[in-house]
Motif scaffolding. Structure first.
Motif, PDB file in Angstrom:
ATOM      1  N   ASP A 121      -4.872   6.106  -2.101  1.00 40.19           N
ATOM      2  CA  ASP A 121      -4.019   6.041  -0.923  1.00 40.19           C
ATOM      3  C   ASP A 121      -2.653   5.404  -1.097  1.00 40.19           C
ATOM      4  O   ASP A 121      -1.834   5.514  -0.205  1.00 40.19           O
ATOM      5  CB  ASP A 121      -4.708   5.332   0.254  1.00 40.19           C
ATOM      6  CG  ASP A 121      -5.902   6.106   0.767  1.00 40.19           C
ATOM      7  OD1 ASP A 121      -6.824   5.451   1.241  1.00 40.19           O
ATOM      8  OD2 ASP A 121      -5.906   7.341   0.690  1.00 40.19           O
ATOM      9  N   GLY A 122      -2.364   4.723  -2.193  1.00 46.01           N
ATOM     10  CA  GLY A 122      -1.052   4.123  -2.332  1.00 46.01           C
ATOM     11  C   GLY A 122      -0.029   5.128  -2.809  1.00 46.01           C
ATOM     12  O   GLY A 122      -0.308   5.936  -3.687  1.00 46.01           O
ATOM     13  N   TYR A 123       1.165   5.104  -2.191  1.00 44.69           N
ATOM     14  CA  TYR A 123       2.193   6.046  -2.616  1.00 44.69           C
ATOM     15  C   TYR A 123       3.573   5.594  -2.170  1.00 44.69           C
ATOM     16  O   TYR A 123       3.727   4.774  -1.274  1.00 44.69           O
ATOM     17  CB  TYR A 123       1.907   7.461  -2.103  1.00 44.69           C
ATOM     18  CG  TYR A 123       1.695   7.561  -0.605  1.00 44.69           C
ATOM     19  CD1 TYR A 123       2.747   7.853   0.249  1.00 44.69           C
ATOM     20  CD2 TYR A 123       0.431   7.368  -0.055  1.00 44.69           C
ATOM     21  CE1 TYR A 123       2.549   7.950   1.617  1.00 44.69           C
ATOM     22  CE2 TYR A 123       0.218   7.464   1.305  1.00 44.69           C
ATOM     23  CZ  TYR A 123       1.283   7.759   2.137  1.00 44.69           C
ATOM     24  OH  TYR A 123       1.084   7.845   3.485  1.00 44.69           O
ATOM     25  N   PHE A 124       4.572   6.160  -2.838  1.00 41.83           N
ATOM     26  CA  PHE A 124       5.990   5.985  -2.524  1.00 41.83           C
ATOM     27  C   PHE A 124       6.469   7.318  -1.977  1.00 41.83           C
ATOM     28  O   PHE A 124       6.224   8.372  -2.585  1.00 41.83           O
ATOM     29  CB  PHE A 124       6.744   5.601  -3.801  1.00 41.83           C
ATOM     30  CG  PHE A 124       8.235   5.558  -3.664  1.00 41.83           C
ATOM     31  CD1 PHE A 124       8.840   4.692  -2.767  1.00 41.83           C
ATOM     32  CD2 PHE A 124       9.042   6.360  -4.452  1.00 41.83           C
ATOM     33  CE1 PHE A 124      10.216   4.635  -2.656  1.00 41.83           C
ATOM     34  CE2 PHE A 124      10.416   6.311  -4.354  1.00 41.83           C
ATOM     35  CZ  PHE A 124      11.016   5.446  -3.448  1.00 41.83           C
ATOM     36  N   THR A 125       7.139   7.306  -0.817  1.00 46.91           N
ATOM     37  CA  THR A 125       7.493   8.566  -0.163  1.00 46.91           C
ATOM     38  C   THR A 125       8.770   8.405   0.659  1.00 46.91           C
ATOM     39  O   THR A 125       9.324   7.312   0.771  1.00 46.91           O
ATOM     40  CB  THR A 125       6.324   9.033   0.743  1.00 46.91           C
ATOM     41  OG1 THR A 125       6.557  10.362   1.190  1.00 46.91           O
ATOM     42  CG2 THR A 125       6.136   8.119   1.952  1.00 46.91           C
TER      43      THR A 125
ATOM     44  N   SER B 205      11.046  -2.101  -9.503  1.00 48.24           N
ATOM     45  CA  SER B 205       9.734  -1.641  -9.913  1.00 48.24           C
ATOM     46  C   SER B 205       8.930  -1.512  -8.629  1.00 48.24           C
ATOM     47  O   SER B 205       8.736  -2.488  -7.899  1.00 48.24           O
ATOM     48  CB  SER B 205       9.066  -2.637 -10.865  1.00 48.24           C
ATOM     49  OG  SER B 205       7.808  -2.151 -11.255  1.00 48.24           O
ATOM     50  N   ILE B 206       8.501  -0.306  -8.335  1.00 46.65           N
ATOM     51  CA  ILE B 206       7.811   0.001  -7.080  1.00 46.65           C
ATOM     52  C   ILE B 206       6.334   0.195  -7.390  1.00 46.65           C
ATOM     53  O   ILE B 206       5.969   1.058  -8.182  1.00 46.65           O
ATOM     54  CB  ILE B 206       8.401   1.273  -6.447  1.00 46.65           C
ATOM     55  CG1 ILE B 206       9.886   1.045  -6.112  1.00 46.65           C
ATOM     56  CG2 ILE B 206       7.596   1.718  -5.243  1.00 46.65           C
ATOM     57  CD1 ILE B 206      10.636   2.320  -5.782  1.00 46.65           C
ATOM     58  N   MET B 207       5.484  -0.621  -6.758  1.00 41.69           N
ATOM     59  CA  MET B 207       4.041  -0.510  -6.965  1.00 41.69           C
ATOM     60  C   MET B 207       3.376  -0.283  -5.616  1.00 41.69           C
ATOM     61  O   MET B 207       3.368  -1.165  -4.755  1.00 41.69           O
ATOM     62  CB  MET B 207       3.492  -1.762  -7.629  1.00 41.69           C
ATOM     63  CG  MET B 207       2.042  -1.666  -7.994  1.00 41.69           C
ATOM     64  SD  MET B 207       1.546  -3.141  -8.917  1.00 41.69           S
ATOM     65  CE  MET B 207       0.238  -2.470  -9.886  1.00 41.69           C
TER      66      MET B 207
ATOM     67  N   ASP C 218       0.834  -1.200   0.000  1.00 42.59           N
ATOM     68  CA  ASP C 218       0.000   0.000   0.000  1.00 42.59           C
ATOM     69  C   ASP C 218       0.870   1.251   0.000  1.00 42.59           C
ATOM     70  O   ASP C 218       0.607   2.210  -0.704  1.00 42.59           O
ATOM     71  CB  ASP C 218      -0.907   0.038   1.228  1.00 42.59           C
ATOM     72  CG  ASP C 218      -1.901  -1.102   1.266  1.00 42.59           C
ATOM     73  OD1 ASP C 218      -2.222  -1.658   0.197  1.00 42.59           O
ATOM     74  OD2 ASP C 218      -2.350  -1.447   2.376  1.00 42.59           O
ATOM     75  N   ARG C 219       1.896   1.235   0.858  1.00 43.16           N
ATOM     76  CA  ARG C 219       2.811   2.366   0.966  1.00 43.16           C
ATOM     77  C   ARG C 219       4.232   1.813   1.013  1.00 43.16           C
ATOM     78  O   ARG C 219       4.511   0.859   1.742  1.00 43.16           O
ATOM     79  CB  ARG C 219       2.536   3.183   2.224  1.00 43.16           C
ATOM     80  CG  ARG C 219       1.132   3.744   2.270  1.00 43.16           C
ATOM     81  CD  ARG C 219       0.882   4.580   3.486  1.00 43.16           C
ATOM     82  NE  ARG C 219       1.134   3.847   4.730  1.00 43.16           N
ATOM     83  CZ  ARG C 219       0.850   4.317   5.938  1.00 43.16           C
ATOM     84  NH1 ARG C 219       0.302   5.496   6.070  1.00 43.16           N
ATOM     85  NH2 ARG C 219       1.104   3.610   7.012  1.00 43.16           N
TER      86      ARG C 219
ATOM     87  N   TYR D  95      -1.040   8.047  -5.908  1.00 42.66           N
ATOM     88  CA  TYR D  95      -0.701   9.456  -6.054  1.00 42.66           C
ATOM     89  C   TYR D  95       0.737   9.645  -5.649  1.00 42.66           C
ATOM     90  O   TYR D  95       1.326   8.805  -4.974  1.00 42.66           O
ATOM     91  CB  TYR D  95      -1.655  10.377  -5.266  1.00 42.66           C
ATOM     92  CG  TYR D  95      -1.550  10.296  -3.768  1.00 42.66           C
ATOM     93  CD1 TYR D  95      -0.686  11.121  -3.061  1.00 42.66           C
ATOM     94  CD2 TYR D  95      -2.348   9.418  -3.047  1.00 42.66           C
ATOM     95  CE1 TYR D  95      -0.600  11.061  -1.685  1.00 42.66           C
ATOM     96  CE2 TYR D  95      -2.282   9.355  -1.670  1.00 42.66           C
ATOM     97  CZ  TYR D  95      -1.404  10.174  -0.991  1.00 42.66           C
ATOM     98  OH  TYR D  95      -1.319  10.116   0.373  1.00 42.66           O
ATOM     99  N   ARG D  96       1.333  10.733  -6.107  1.00 43.61           N
ATOM    100  CA  ARG D  96       2.752  10.957  -5.881  1.00 43.61           C
ATOM    101  C   ARG D  96       3.016  11.360  -4.440  1.00 43.61           C
ATOM    102  O   ARG D  96       2.506  12.368  -3.953  1.00 43.61           O
ATOM    103  CB  ARG D  96       3.265  12.036  -6.837  1.00 43.61           C
ATOM    104  CG  ARG D  96       4.771  12.208  -6.783  1.00 43.61           C
ATOM    105  CD  ARG D  96       5.256  13.143  -7.847  1.00 43.61           C
ATOM    106  NE  ARG D  96       4.686  14.470  -7.648  1.00 43.61           N
ATOM    107  CZ  ARG D  96       4.806  15.453  -8.513  1.00 43.61           C
ATOM    108  NH1 ARG D  96       5.423  15.249  -9.638  1.00 43.61           N
ATOM    109  NH2 ARG D  96       4.285  16.619  -8.249  1.00 43.61           N
ATOM    110  N   GLY D  97       3.807  10.553  -3.754  1.00 41.68           N
ATOM    111  CA  GLY D  97       4.193  10.863  -2.389  1.00 41.68           C
ATOM    112  C   GLY D  97       5.349  11.853  -2.379  1.00 41.68           C
ATOM    113  O   GLY D  97       6.173  11.885  -3.286  1.00 41.68           O
TER     114      GLY D  97
END
Length: 194
Positions: free
Chosen positions: A111-115, A95-97, A71-72, A140-142
């Motif tokens: 709600d899923g994001y890379f941050t 590859s980040i999902m 999820d995150r 969305y972009r974290g």
């Protein structure tokens, strides 16, 4: 590792991988009881075995790819950065999902994001470069840092490069491979507004 925003910022992934690999933090594990999210914490470089940091894997022969699915997905506040030599920062070859679907059965993905954890409390330095060689798929972009005008002030600057190998090779059982369960689908035709 501990979930995003935890007061204890320990654990997480780092190291080298020798073969194609997918790491999943989804329903086979329990979400954080405090957040309801499945998280992957990154605490240092993630790269193919013996590939010098900053180098690209060979497009024709190197099949070592990494998939991260949760999820995150985030860089830990206590991540180890490369601070000497010319290859500074943190290197993620993957590859980040990061996606999370509504629990109510809605077809919207949110709600899923890379941050970067606590990105606004990192004092920026020239060591704070987030190198991602691969791909990022997110709801969305974290945030990874902040700027004052055109100058970085907190967190990280980005060095994101697409790994062209993902056009013909994928991490094993990664959701984009077709070897997964479809929760919903929608046909998009020409002229459809999003």
């Amino acid at each position: 590792g501990n979930p995003l925003g935890s007061t204890t910022k320990t654990g997480g992934l780092s190291g080298e991988y020798v073969e194609a690999l997918t790491i999943v933090a989804k329903p086979v594990s329990s979400p954080s009881s405090s957040t309801g999210f499945y998280d992957i914490r990154i605490k240092g470089d993630l790269n193919p075995y013996q590939l010098p940091k900053g180098n690209k894997p060979d497009l024709n022969s190197d099949k070592r790819v990494l998939g991260l699915y949760a999820d995150r997905i985030f860089i830990s506040r206590n991540a180890t950065l490369n601070t000497t030599g010319t290859n500074k920062g943190i290197y993620i070859y993957a590859s980040i999902m990061a996606l999370k679907a509504y629990k109510s059965g809605s077809t919207d993905v949110v709600d899923g994001y890379f941050t970067v954890e606590d990105y606004n409390s990192w004092t920026y330095s020239t060591n704070n470069i987030l190198h991602v060689y691969g791909g990022i798929i997110q709801g969305y972009r974290g945030a990874v840092g902040t700027f004052s005008g055109s100058s970085p002030s907190t967190g990280f600057t980005k060095d994101y490069q697409y790994d062209q190998r993902f056009a013909f090779v994928a991490p094993p059982n990664f959701p984009t491979t077709g070897n997964y369960i479809t929760y919903f689908s929608k046909t998009i035709s020409k002229g459809t507004n999003f």
